[in-house]
Design a protein around this motif. Structure first.
Motif, PDB file in Angstrom:
ATOM      1  N   ASN A  92     -19.997 -12.303 -16.376  1.00 56.17           N
ATOM      2  CA  ASN A  92     -19.414 -12.055 -15.060  1.00 56.17           C
ATOM      3  C   ASN A  92     -17.946 -12.455 -15.010  1.00 56.17           C
ATOM      4  OD1 ASN A  92     -19.543 -11.746 -11.968  1.00 56.17           O
ATOM      5  ND2 ASN A  92     -18.965 -13.875 -12.208  1.00 56.17           N
ATOM      6  N   TRP A  93     -17.642 -13.657 -15.490  1.00 53.79           N
ATOM      7  CA  TRP A  93     -16.253 -14.112 -15.435  1.00 53.79           C
ATOM      8  C   TRP A  93     -15.382 -13.399 -16.461  1.00 53.79           C
ATOM      9  CZ3 TRP A  93     -14.071 -16.492 -11.601  1.00 53.79           C
ATOM     10  CH2 TRP A  93     -14.890 -17.179 -10.684  1.00 53.79           C
ATOM     11  N   GLY A  94     -15.986 -12.955 -17.561  1.00 56.06           N
ATOM     12  CA  GLY A  94     -15.227 -12.132 -18.493  1.00 56.06           C
ATOM     13  C   GLY A  94     -14.771 -10.841 -17.850  1.00 56.06           C
ATOM     14  N   SER A  95     -15.635 -10.246 -17.032  1.00 50.31           N
ATOM     15  CA  SER A  95     -15.261  -9.036 -16.298  1.00 50.31           C
ATOM     16  C   SER A  95     -14.124  -9.314 -15.328  1.00 50.31           C
ATOM     17  CB  SER A  95     -16.482  -8.491 -15.553  1.00 50.31           C
ATOM     18  OG  SER A  95     -16.123  -7.445 -14.686  1.00 50.31           O
ATOM     19  N   THR A 133     -12.117   0.359 -16.885  1.00 53.53           N
ATOM     20  CA  THR A 133     -12.476  -1.037 -16.661  1.00 53.53           C
ATOM     21  C   THR A 133     -13.001  -1.251 -15.252  1.00 53.53           C
ATOM     22  OG1 THR A 133     -10.802  -1.740 -18.258  1.00 53.53           O
ATOM     23  CG2 THR A 133     -11.598  -3.400 -16.721  1.00 53.53           C
ATOM     24  N   LEU A 134     -12.362  -0.633 -14.271  1.00 51.91           N
ATOM     25  CA  LEU A 134     -12.867  -0.711 -12.893  1.00 51.91           C
ATOM     26  C   LEU A 134     -14.239  -0.054 -12.787  1.00 51.91           C
ATOM     27  CD1 LEU A 134      -9.593   0.037 -10.883  1.00 51.91           C
ATOM     28  CD2 LEU A 134     -10.762  -2.167 -11.140  1.00 51.91           C
ATOM     29  N   GLY A 135     -14.439   1.041 -13.533  1.00 53.05           N
ATOM     30  CA  GLY A 135     -15.756   1.666 -13.561  1.00 53.05           C
ATOM     31  C   GLY A 135     -16.801   0.745 -14.147  1.00 53.05           C
ATOM     32  N   MET A 136     -16.450   0.008 -15.190  1.00 58.08           N
ATOM     33  CA  MET A 136     -17.360  -0.976 -15.772  1.00 58.08           C
ATOM     34  C   MET A 136     -17.699  -2.054 -14.747  1.00 58.08           C
ATOM     35  SD  MET A 136     -18.297  -0.721 -19.076  1.00 58.08           S
ATOM     36  CE  MET A 136     -18.295  -2.370 -19.774  1.00 58.08           C
ATOM     37  N   ALA A 137     -16.698  -2.512 -14.008  1.00 58.48           N
ATOM     38  CA  ALA A 137     -16.938  -3.553 -13.011  1.00 58.48           C
ATOM     39  C   ALA A 137     -17.863  -3.055 -11.908  1.00 58.48           C
ATOM     40  CB  ALA A 137     -15.607  -4.017 -12.422  1.00 58.48           C
ATOM     41  N   PHE A 138     -17.662  -1.816 -11.454  1.00 58.16           N
ATOM     42  CA  PHE A 138     -18.494  -1.268 -10.378  1.00 58.16           C
ATOM     43  C   PHE A 138     -19.928  -1.066 -10.841  1.00 58.16           C
ATOM     44  CE2 PHE A 138     -20.180   2.451  -8.045  1.00 58.16           C
ATOM     45  CZ  PHE A 138     -20.213   1.895  -6.781  1.00 58.16           C
ATOM     46  N   THR A 139     -20.108  -0.458 -12.004  1.00 53.73           N
ATOM     47  CA  THR A 139     -21.461  -0.225 -12.494  1.00 53.73           C
ATOM     48  C   THR A 139     -22.164  -1.546 -12.801  1.00 53.73           C
ATOM     49  OG1 THR A 139     -20.560   0.074 -14.740  1.00 53.73           O
ATOM     50  CG2 THR A 139     -20.958   2.055 -13.434  1.00 53.73           C
ATOM     51  N   GLY A 140     -21.419  -2.547 -13.267  1.00 51.30           N
ATOM     52  CA  GLY A 140     -22.024  -3.856 -13.509  1.00 51.30           C
ATOM     53  C   GLY A 140     -22.511  -4.504 -12.240  1.00 51.30           C
ATOM     54  N   GLN A 141     -21.743  -4.344 -11.143  1.00 50.36           N
ATOM     55  CA  GLN A 141     -22.188  -4.890  -9.863  1.00 50.36           C
ATOM     56  C   GLN A 141     -23.458  -4.195  -9.390  1.00 50.36           C
ATOM     57  OE1 GLN A 141     -19.262  -4.720  -6.730  1.00 50.36           O
ATOM     58  NE2 GLN A 141     -20.743  -5.251  -5.138  1.00 50.36           N
ATOM     59  N   VAL A 142     -23.545  -2.888  -9.593  1.00 48.86           N
ATOM     60  CA  VAL A 142     -24.742  -2.155  -9.177  1.00 48.86           C
ATOM     61  C   VAL A 142     -25.969  -2.642  -9.946  1.00 48.86           C
ATOM     62  CG1 VAL A 142     -25.836   0.130  -9.167  1.00 48.86           C
ATOM     63  CG2 VAL A 142     -23.455  -0.123  -8.439  1.00 48.86           C
ATOM     64  N   LEU A 143     -25.796  -2.978 -11.231  1.00 47.92           N
ATOM     65  CA  LEU A 143     -26.939  -3.398 -12.050  1.00 47.92           C
ATOM     66  C   LEU A 143     -27.532  -4.719 -11.589  1.00 47.92           C
ATOM     67  CD1 LEU A 143     -25.894  -2.430 -15.684  1.00 47.92           C
ATOM     68  CD2 LEU A 143     -27.336  -1.188 -14.080  1.00 47.92           C
ATOM     69  N   LEU A 191     -24.424   4.423 -17.944  1.00 45.67           N
ATOM     70  CA  LEU A 191     -22.970   4.424 -17.808  1.00 45.67           C
ATOM     71  C   LEU A 191     -22.374   3.087 -18.245  1.00 45.67           C
ATOM     72  CD1 LEU A 191     -22.526   6.182 -14.333  1.00 45.67           C
ATOM     73  CD2 LEU A 191     -21.817   7.088 -16.544  1.00 45.67           C
ATOM     74  N   HIS A 192     -23.039   1.994 -17.852  1.00 48.11           N
ATOM     75  CA  HIS A 192     -22.467   0.666 -18.077  1.00 48.11           C
ATOM     76  C   HIS A 192     -22.543   0.235 -19.529  1.00 48.11           C
ATOM     77  CE1 HIS A 192     -21.032  -3.248 -16.746  1.00 48.11           C
ATOM     78  NE2 HIS A 192     -21.980  -3.823 -17.479  1.00 48.11           N
ATOM     79  N   VAL A 193     -23.614   0.590 -20.236  1.00 46.35           N
ATOM     80  CA  VAL A 193     -23.792   0.082 -21.599  1.00 46.35           C
ATOM     81  C   VAL A 193     -23.452   1.100 -22.682  1.00 46.35           C
ATOM     82  CG1 VAL A 193     -25.587  -1.480 -20.787  1.00 46.35           C
ATOM     83  CG2 VAL A 193     -26.248   0.696 -21.787  1.00 46.35           C
ATOM     84  N   LEU A 194     -23.338   2.380 -22.329  1.00 39.81           N
ATOM     85  CA  LEU A 194     -23.074   3.396 -23.344  1.00 39.81           C
ATOM     86  C   LEU A 194     -21.810   4.199 -23.056  1.00 39.81           C
ATOM     87  CD1 LEU A 194     -26.683   4.771 -23.988  1.00 39.81           C
ATOM     88  CD2 LEU A 194     -25.365   3.245 -25.446  1.00 39.81           C
ATOM     89  N   VAL A 195     -21.792   4.893 -21.934  1.00 37.86           N
ATOM     90  CA  VAL A 195     -20.718   5.864 -21.674  1.00 37.86           C
ATOM     91  C   VAL A 195     -19.362   5.172 -21.519  1.00 37.86           C
ATOM     92  CG1 VAL A 195     -19.897   7.665 -20.123  1.00 37.86           C
ATOM     93  CG2 VAL A 195     -22.353   7.477 -20.637  1.00 37.86           C
ATOM     94  N   PRO A 274     -23.000 -17.815 -12.557  1.00 40.29           N
ATOM     95  CA  PRO A 274     -22.976 -16.352 -12.464  1.00 40.29           C
ATOM     96  C   PRO A 274     -22.908 -15.877 -11.017  1.00 40.29           C
ATOM     97  CG  PRO A 274     -25.213 -17.105 -12.827  1.00 40.29           C
ATOM     98  CD  PRO A 274     -24.345 -18.327 -12.874  1.00 40.29           C
ATOM     99  N   ALA A 275     -22.546 -14.632 -10.836  1.00 39.15           N
ATOM    100  CA  ALA A 275     -22.521 -14.011  -9.507  1.00 39.15           C
ATOM    101  C   ALA A 275     -23.888 -13.404  -9.220  1.00 39.15           C
ATOM    102  CB  ALA A 275     -21.448 -12.928  -9.446  1.00 39.15           C
ATOM    103  N   GLY A 276     -24.563 -13.932  -8.215  1.00 32.97           N
ATOM    104  CA  GLY A 276     -25.831 -13.371  -7.797  1.00 32.97           C
ATOM    105  C   GLY A 276     -26.922 -13.548  -8.832  1.00 32.97           C
ATOM    106  N   PRO A 277     -28.018 -12.808  -8.662  1.00 30.72           N
ATOM    107  CA  PRO A 277     -28.174 -11.857  -7.567  1.00 30.72           C
ATOM    108  C   PRO A 277     -28.496 -12.563  -6.247  1.00 30.72           C
ATOM    109  CG  PRO A 277     -30.169 -11.924  -8.864  1.00 30.72           C
ATOM    110  CD  PRO A 277     -29.194 -12.832  -9.545  1.00 30.72           C
ATOM    111  N   SER A 278     -28.021 -11.970  -5.136  1.00 34.70           N
ATOM    112  CA  SER A 278     -28.390 -12.465  -3.819  1.00 34.70           C
ATOM    113  C   SER A 278     -29.803 -11.964  -3.514  1.00 34.70           C
ATOM    114  CB  SER A 278     -27.368 -12.003  -2.789  1.00 34.70           C
ATOM    115  OG  SER A 278     -27.270 -10.594  -2.776  1.00 34.70           O
ATOM    116  N   GLY A 279     -30.129 -11.816  -2.257  1.00 33.97           N
ATOM    117  CA  GLY A 279     -31.478 -11.390  -1.910  1.00 33.97           C
ATOM    118  C   GLY A 279     -31.832 -10.052  -2.515  1.00 33.97           C
ATOM    119  N   PRO A 280     -33.119  -9.812  -2.760  1.00 32.75           N
ATOM    120  CA  PRO A 280     -33.530  -8.526  -3.333  1.00 32.75           C
ATOM    121  C   PRO A 280     -33.150  -7.379  -2.426  1.00 32.75           C
ATOM    122  CG  PRO A 280     -35.424  -9.730  -2.477  1.00 32.75           C
ATOM    123  CD  PRO A 280     -34.266 -10.673  -2.432  1.00 32.75           C
TER     124      PRO A 280
END
Length: 468
Positions: A92-95, A133-143, A191-195, A274-280
């Motif tokens: 998370n902090w690396g991102s 890189t911003l796309g990586m950050a967004f998709t990582g947050q979604v995961l 998208l996050h781990v391959l593309v 780490p960041a989250g996860p917050s509530g389900p």
């Protein structure tokens, strides 16, 4: 032993050409003036990417990209897997550091005029890397697939849905369907781990190749201007007179910065976790207040604070105009002064940009989520939509008013514009999809599963099925 070892080394050198490879890469000459702390940001960004790849591979052994297990697998990493919380925190902090340092690298490149001739393509590839890189950050947050991730994705889908003519198709492409579901998470995992990592690797290779072929920009000197006719010859003369090998003369500061950066990421990971996860994720929580990671707080603030009639125009035009301007910058101002001391407009642009984005990010930490669902719509259902309707369908029309659907959805040109118009909703969605959309929400639409009983859902869907 010296004889056999020397013979083996010569045999390997003859086949691998290690010396030639070294001279063409780490040993290539750079201007002596680049031995400065201003020039360590590029290697720092690359280090962050390596950390992301290594920690991401480790996380992929445990993470389960499914809607019923994603949140649970992260809880397992946080609380049961040995040092799982630390692995997530480093990732998370690396991102966070990667986005921040890459942004600073772009600013330094801009202020030092490194986008000018003949490094236009180097600059453009760097811009593409920032977007990836911003796309990586967004998709990582979604995961993370917690409450913030679920509704943050809904906001992203809402923005894409406003694109004229192809908005609905873009939302389908983004979500892998009409709503956020298991297919959505699987798509974002891919998208996050391959593309995106594969794209970053390819573009980084191009970027480094351009750095080697066109050289590293010299430290800008006031009064020394770039001329297309003479610059390349002047640069070669500079390398001949004052050039030094990158390794070992310049690489020292990069190694020191890499060590400090690694320690900073580890320190933040240990102290803040780490960041989250917050509530389900719960699509039934209509009055939730999602908050994105800091990279997207400024976009969130724009969505939350702008009046509805300005949102679509700015969200669809401002990012595209900004990206187009960045890409075109080397061709607009490809020659002339490089030193920021002689380019006050460039310095002022950076200051204004940082103040604007910083202010919006600060406002985004407490701005209310858009849309405000407690507002009441006074626009009635047009009478011709009620003529010849059954009692069940008329009840659905009344519910559409009572449940404030018209705040966000237009009907016959009247109502809100935050969601798609409902005039032809029955032609876009099937009966089952309508029920699922109402109950589960999606695409920035709250879920009404806990706010409507089954008979009300039936009536509302029955009325919407007449809207063709």
């Amino acid at each position: 032993m010296a004889g056999p070892c020397t013979a083996l080394a010569l045999w390997l050198e003859e086949r691998l050409q290690v010396r030639r490879l070294y001279e063409a890469t780490a040993g290539h000459k750079v201007p002596a003036s680049t031995n400065s702390w201003f020039y360590v940001l590029g290697s720092g960004t690359l280090l962050c990417f390596v950390i992301q790849v290594v920690t991401g591979i480790c996380l992929a052994f445990v993470y389960v990209p499914s809607t019923d297990q994603a949140w649970t697998s992260l809880q397992y990493l946080n609380h049961q897997q040995a040092l799982g919380w630390l692995l997530r925190a480093i990732h998370n902090w690396g991102s966070t550091f990667m986005v921040a340092i890459m942004t600073l690298h772009m600013v330094q490149t801009f202020l030092f005029g490194a986008f000018k001739f003949p490094r236009e393509l180097t600059w453009i590839s760097g811009c593409v890397l920032l977007l990836c890189t911003l796309g990586m950050a967004f998709t990582g947050q979604v995961l993370r697939f917690d409450q913030d991730a679920y509704w943050g994705l809904g906001i992203g889908a809402s923005i894409m849905g406003r694109v004229p003519m192809i908005g609905a198709q873009l939302v389908q492409l983004l979500l892998a369907g009409p709503i956020i579901a298991g297919e959505t998470l699987s798509r974002f995992f891919t998208l996050h781990v391959l593309v995106l990592p594969g794209s970053i690797l390819a573009i980084v290779s191009l970027h480094l190749r351009l750095v080697l072929t066109k050289g590293i920009n010299e430290y800008p000197t006031p009064g020394k201007v770039v001329r297309r006719e003479t610059y390349e010859a002047e640069y070669e003369q500079l390398l001949h007179e004052k050039g030094v090998p990158f390794a070992p003369h310049v690489i020292g500061r990069d190694l020191v910065f890499a060590g400090a950066l690694t320690l900073a990421i580890l320190a933040c990971a240990v102290v803040f976790g780490p960041a989250g996860p917050s509530g389900p994720p719960d699509p039934a929580l209509i009055h939730t207040a999602p908050k994105p990671d800091f990279f997207f707080l400024s976009v969130y603030a724009v969505l939350a604070l702008l009046p509805p009639y300005m949102e679509t125009f700015l969200l669809l035009t401002a990012p595209l105009a900004g990206i187009a301007l960045l890409m075109a910058l080397p061709f607009i101002s490809g020659v002339g002064e490089k030193s920021p001391r002689r380019r006050p407009v460039a310095v002022l642009t950076v200051v204004v940009a940082f103040l604007t984005l910083g202010s919006l990010a600060w406002l985004g930490t407490f701005a209310p989520w858009s849309p405000r669902m407690e507002a009441w719509s006074s626009t009635p259902i047009p009478t011709h939509y009620l003529q010849g309707r059954s009692p069940l369908e008329r009840r659905g029309a009344a519910l559409m008013q009572a449940k404030q659907c018209r705040n966000c959805h237009a009907l016959d040109g009247g109502g809100g514009l935050r969601g798609p118009a409902l005039d032809g909703v029955a032609a876009r969605l099937t009966h089952d999809q309508l029920i699922r959309q109402v109950i589960q929400g999606g695409g920035n639409m709250p879920a009404y599963g806990k706010n409507l009983n089954p008979s009300e859902v039936t009536a509302l869907v029955a009325f919407m099925e007449t809207l063709r």
